[in-house]
Motif scaffolding. Structure first.
Motif, short mmCIF file in Angstrom:
data_model
loop_
_atom_site.label_atom_id
_atom_site.label_comp_id
_atom_site.label_asym_id
_atom_site.label_seq_id
_atom_site.Cartn_x
_atom_site.Cartn_y
_atom_site.Cartn_z
N GLN A 1 0.82 -1.22 0.00
CA GLN A 1 0.00 0.00 0.00
C GLN A 1 0.85 1.26 0.00
OE1 GLN A 1 -2.57 -0.59 3.35
NE2 GLN A 1 -3.95 -1.94 2.23
N SER A 2 2.13 1.13 0.29
CA SER A 2 3.00 2.29 0.31
C SER A 2 3.50 2.59 -1.10
CB SER A 2 4.20 2.05 1.23
OG SER A 2 5.13 1.18 0.62
N ASP A 3 4.01 3.78 -1.29
CA ASP A 3 4.61 4.15 -2.57
C ASP A 3 6.12 4.01 -2.52
OD1 ASP A 3 2.19 4.79 -3.79
OD2 ASP A 3 2.23 6.85 -3.03
N LEU A 4 6.61 3.28 -1.53
CA LEU A 4 8.04 3.14 -1.33
C LEU A 4 8.62 1.97 -2.11
CD1 LEU A 4 8.14 3.56 2.56
CD2 LEU A 4 8.72 5.28 0.86
N THR A 5 9.89 2.07 -2.43
CA THR A 5 10.59 0.91 -2.98
C THR A 5 10.80 -0.07 -1.83
OG1 THR A 5 12.78 1.81 -2.50
CG2 THR A 5 11.81 2.34 -4.67
N GLN A 6 11.14 -1.29 -2.18
CA GLN A 6 11.35 -2.29 -1.13
C GLN A 6 12.52 -1.88 -0.24
OE1 GLN A 6 10.91 -6.43 -2.22
NE2 GLN A 6 12.69 -6.95 -1.02
N ALA A 7 13.58 -1.34 -0.85
CA ALA A 7 14.75 -0.91 -0.07
C ALA A 7 14.38 0.21 0.90
CB ALA A 7 15.86 -0.47 -1.01
N ALA A 8 13.61 1.19 0.43
CA ALA A 8 13.21 2.30 1.29
C ALA A 8 12.29 1.83 2.41
CB ALA A 8 12.53 3.39 0.46
N PHE A 9 11.36 0.92 2.08
CA PHE A 9 10.45 0.39 3.10
C PHE A 9 11.23 -0.36 4.17
CE2 PHE A 9 7.67 -2.86 4.88
CZ PHE A 9 6.54 -2.12 5.21
N CYS A 10 12.18 -1.18 3.75
CA CYS A 10 12.98 -1.95 4.71
C CYS A 10 13.82 -1.03 5.59
CB CYS A 10 13.86 -2.96 3.98
SG CYS A 10 12.93 -4.32 3.28
N GLN A 11 14.37 0.01 4.99
CA GLN A 11 15.17 0.95 5.77
C GLN A 11 14.29 1.67 6.80
OE1 GLN A 11 17.06 4.02 3.46
NE2 GLN A 11 18.55 4.46 5.07
N GLN A 12 13.09 2.07 6.37
CA GLN A 12 12.17 2.78 7.25
C GLN A 12 11.73 1.90 8.43
OE1 GLN A 12 8.14 3.70 5.77
NE2 GLN A 12 8.64 5.84 6.21
N HIS A 13 11.59 0.58 8.20
CA HIS A 13 11.13 -0.33 9.25
C HIS A 13 12.26 -1.14 9.88
CE1 HIS A 13 7.35 0.60 7.20
NE2 HIS A 13 6.78 0.30 8.37
N ASP A 14 13.49 -0.75 9.58
CA ASP A 14 14.67 -1.41 10.15
C ASP A 14 14.66 -2.92 9.88
OD1 ASP A 14 17.13 -1.43 11.44
OD2 ASP A 14 16.23 -1.83 13.40
N LEU A 15 14.45 -3.27 8.60
CA LEU A 15 14.40 -4.67 8.18
C LEU A 15 15.57 -4.96 7.24
CD1 LEU A 15 10.62 -4.82 7.26
CD2 LEU A 15 11.67 -5.87 9.26
N ASN A 16 16.03 -6.19 7.25
CA ASN A 16 17.04 -6.63 6.29
C ASN A 16 16.33 -6.84 4.95
OD1 ASN A 16 18.59 -8.42 4.63
ND2 ASN A 16 19.81 -8.94 6.41
N PRO A 17 16.71 -6.08 3.90
CA PRO A 17 16.01 -6.18 2.61
C PRO A 17 16.03 -7.57 1.99
CG PRO A 17 17.58 -4.36 2.59
CD PRO A 17 17.77 -5.09 3.88
N LYS A 18 17.15 -8.28 2.12
CA LYS A 18 17.24 -9.63 1.55
C LYS A 18 16.30 -10.59 2.28
CE LYS A 18 21.92 -9.32 -0.24
NZ LYS A 18 23.28 -9.84 -0.20
N TYR A 19 16.24 -10.47 3.60
CA TYR A 19 15.36 -11.34 4.38
C TYR A 19 13.90 -11.00 4.09
CZ TYR A 19 13.68 -14.11 8.30
OH TYR A 19 13.03 -15.05 9.08
N PHE A 20 13.59 -9.72 3.99
CA PHE A 20 12.24 -9.28 3.66
C PHE A 20 11.82 -9.84 2.30
CE2 PHE A 20 9.23 -6.34 1.71
CZ PHE A 20 8.28 -6.20 2.70
N SER A 21 12.72 -9.75 1.33
CA SER A 21 12.42 -10.24 -0.01
C SER A 21 12.17 -11.75 -0.01
CB SER A 21 13.59 -9.92 -0.93
OG SER A 21 13.34 -10.37 -2.23
N ARG A 22 12.98 -12.48 0.75
CA ARG A 22 12.81 -13.94 0.83
C ARG A 22 11.48 -14.30 1.50
NH1 ARG A 22 16.95 -16.73 4.32
NH2 ARG A 22 18.05 -14.87 3.68
N LYS A 23 11.18 -13.63 2.62
CA LYS A 23 9.92 -13.89 3.32
C LYS A 23 8.71 -13.53 2.43
CE LYS A 23 9.41 -14.65 7.37
NZ LYS A 23 9.14 -15.88 8.12
N ARG A 24 8.83 -12.43 1.70
CA ARG A 24 7.73 -12.00 0.84
C ARG A 24 7.53 -12.99 -0.31
NH1 ARG A 24 6.94 -7.99 -3.42
NH2 ARG A 24 4.77 -7.36 -3.31
N ALA A 25 8.60 -13.50 -0.88
CA ALA A 25 8.49 -14.48 -1.97
C ALA A 25 7.77 -15.74 -1.50
CB ALA A 25 9.88 -14.82 -2.51
N VAL A 26 8.08 -16.19 -0.30
CA VAL A 26 7.41 -17.37 0.26
C VAL A 26 5.93 -17.05 0.51
CG1 VAL A 26 7.29 -18.87 2.30
CG2 VAL A 26 9.50 -18.33 1.27
#
Length: 85
Positions: free
Chosen positions: A18-43
């Motif tokens: 729902q955000s207009d953010l890139t995945q990298a920006a969203f992860c940075q904003q929420h203090d998430l590891n982008p690679k882990y977020f991407s893997r969890k999202r793919a699953v």
């Protein structure tokens, strides 16, 4: 020692979509590891049931010509209309 956090992943994925953010920006904003977020999202996406496409066709007759319209819906916000004259 690493600190482990528990997240409500489906809620995070929904917030990201729902955000207009890139995945990298969203992860940075929420203090998430982008690679882990991407893997969890793919699953998460792979586990979701496939959305079915809806196709409808209609024909309208006007005094000067016949118009045929084919509409293909690929989800809630994606629709392709083809007008054949």
């Amino acid at each position: 020692m690493a600190t482990y956090r528990k997240y409500n992943w489906p809620k995070l994925f929904q917030s990201f979509e729902q955000s207009d953010l890139t995945q990298a920006a969203f992860c940075q904003q929420h203090d998430l590891n982008p690679k882990y977020f991407s893997r969890k999202r793919a699953v998460h996406v792979a586990a979701q049931p496939q959305r079915t496409s809806v196709m409808s066709a209609s024909q309208s007759i006007h005094p000067w010509h016949i118009q045929r319209c084919l509409s293909l819906s690929l989800g809630p916000a994606k629709c392709i209309a083809l007008h054949l004259c």
